[in-house]
Design an enzyme around this catalytic site. Structure first.
Site, PDB file in Angstrom:
ATOM      1  N   LYS A  13     -20.111  -4.869   9.250  1.00  0.00           N
ATOM      2  CA  LYS A  13     -19.760  -3.503   8.834  1.00  0.00           C
ATOM      3  C   LYS A  13     -18.530  -3.514   7.929  1.00  0.00           C
ATOM      4  CE  LYS A  13     -19.134  -1.982  13.050  1.00  0.00           C
ATOM      5  NZ  LYS A  13     -19.394  -3.219  13.814  1.00  0.00           N
ATOM      6  N   ARG A  88     -18.877   6.160  17.340  1.00  0.00           N
ATOM      7  CA  ARG A  88     -19.359   5.116  18.248  1.00  0.00           C
ATOM      8  C   ARG A  88     -19.970   5.712  19.501  1.00  0.00           C
ATOM      9  NH1 ARG A  88     -16.178   0.701  16.185  1.00  0.00           N
ATOM     10  NH2 ARG A  88     -16.109  -0.886  17.698  1.00  0.00           N
ATOM     11  N   ARG A 127     -14.342 -16.013  13.014  1.00  0.00           N
ATOM     12  CA  ARG A 127     -13.703 -15.053  12.099  1.00  0.00           C
ATOM     13  C   ARG A 127     -12.186 -15.235  12.084  1.00  0.00           C
ATOM     14  NH1 ARG A 127     -14.763  -8.729  12.783  1.00  0.00           N
ATOM     15  NH2 ARG A 127     -14.012  -9.141  14.904  1.00  0.00           N
ATOM     16  N   ARG A 160      -8.566 -12.197  15.906  1.00  0.00           N
ATOM     17  CA  ARG A 160      -8.442 -10.931  16.637  1.00  0.00           C
ATOM     18  C   ARG A 160      -8.425 -11.172  18.138  1.00  0.00           C
ATOM     19  NH1 ARG A 160     -12.442  -6.469  14.084  1.00  0.00           N
ATOM     20  NH2 ARG A 160     -12.818  -6.135  16.318  1.00  0.00           N
ATOM     21  N   ARG A 171     -18.242  -6.356  24.405  1.00  0.00           N
ATOM     22  CA  ARG A 171     -18.387  -5.409  23.286  1.00  0.00           C
ATOM     23  C   ARG A 171     -19.858  -5.172  22.966  1.00  0.00           C
ATOM     24  NH1 ARG A 171     -14.885  -8.713  19.283  1.00  0.00           N
ATOM     25  NH2 ARG A 171     -15.588  -7.254  17.684  1.00  0.00           N
TER      26      ARG A 171
END
Ligand code: AP5
Ligand code: MG
Length: 218
Positions: A13, A88, A127, A160, A171
């Site tokens: 996203k 969300r 990431r 993160r 998540r």
């Protein structure tokens, strides 16, 4: 154009919303980035949001509504915006509809990017993000030139706090329970555009721009 990017964690996203926002010349509004900045600054919002974010849960709707309302009222959103990470939950989606209706505006398209859970876990474990300019990297698919520095601004890259495998799996569960129902919500409104999220960043971007060209001037 007023766009929403919807999809599981790690779907891309942020990556795609960034490209589309540049292309269209409208701001990218990443609620995750706004929250992470508030956590780093130890601002009131950050202090309230941190525990939810670290555990992989959603931040309560009332905090999110206030945050998004304030951001959408800024002058740079007049010509459009790309929402990345909001809404969300159904209450968030309905609140957004009310905010826009009050201004006689509406969402033009919802870009739904889907990827498999195992791809999500792999992508997010690899990431790295720039806390300065928010550039996104992946040590396999899109590595920075120097492992620990942002190519764009030289800031030290970070992992993160919610990118551990256990939190990624939480998540994903939260996404399925709370966010996935938005696919039907926007489908019923006739604005949903679904894009397969596996492939190169460039190919996915091309597919999204093709979808958007059917909606209006891009
Ligand atoms: P948020 O920051 O929005 O995180 P998320 O939805 O979990 O999604 P991610 O940012 O992890 O993934 P992404 O889809 O943006 O993928 P990316 O482009 O980075 O939210 C974080 C937290 O904040 C939430 O858990 C919640 O607590 C809170 N929050 C935020 N908004 C909220 C709201 N509205 N309500 C309540 N709480 C809220 O890509 C992922 C990786 O893959 C990168 O390494 C990238 O380089 C790589 N990649 C991208 N595309 C490709 C590709 N095509 N091929 C290979 N690799 C790729
Ligand atoms: Mg993101």
């Amino acid at each position: 154009m007023r766009l929403i990017f919807l999809g599981p964690p790690g779907a891309g996203k942020g990556t795609q919303a960034g490209l589309v926002s540049q292309k269209l010349g409208v701001p990218q509004i990443s609620t995750g980035d706004i929250l992470r900045d508030a956590v780093r600054a130890k601002a009131d919002l950050g202090l309230k949001a941190k525990a939810f974010m670290d555990s992989g849960a959603l931040v309560p709707d009332d905090l999110m509504l206030a945050l998004v309302q304030e951001r959408l009222e800024k002058p740079d959103c007049q010509k459009g915006f790309v929402l990345d990470g909001y809404p969300r939950t159904l209450p968030q989606a309905k609140a957004l509809d009310r905010m826009l209706e009050a201004e006689r505006q509406k969402i033009d398209a919802v870009v739904f990017i889907d990827v498999k859970d195992e791809v999500v876990v792999w992508r997010l474990s690899r990431r790295r993000v720039c806390p300065g300019c928010k550039a996104l990297y992946n040590l396999d698919a899109n590595p920075p030139r120097m492992e620990d520095k942002c190519d764009e601004c030289g800031t030290a890259l970070v992992t993160r706090a919610d990118d551990s495998e256990a939190t990624i799996r939480t998540r994903l569960k939260v996404y399925r329970n709370e966010t996935l129902p938005l696919v039907d919500y926007y489908q019923a409104k006739g604005v949903l555009k679904t894009t397969a999220g596996e492939g190169t960043v460039e190919d996915i971007f091309t597919a999204i721009m093709e979808e958007l060209s059917e909606v209006g001037q891009v």
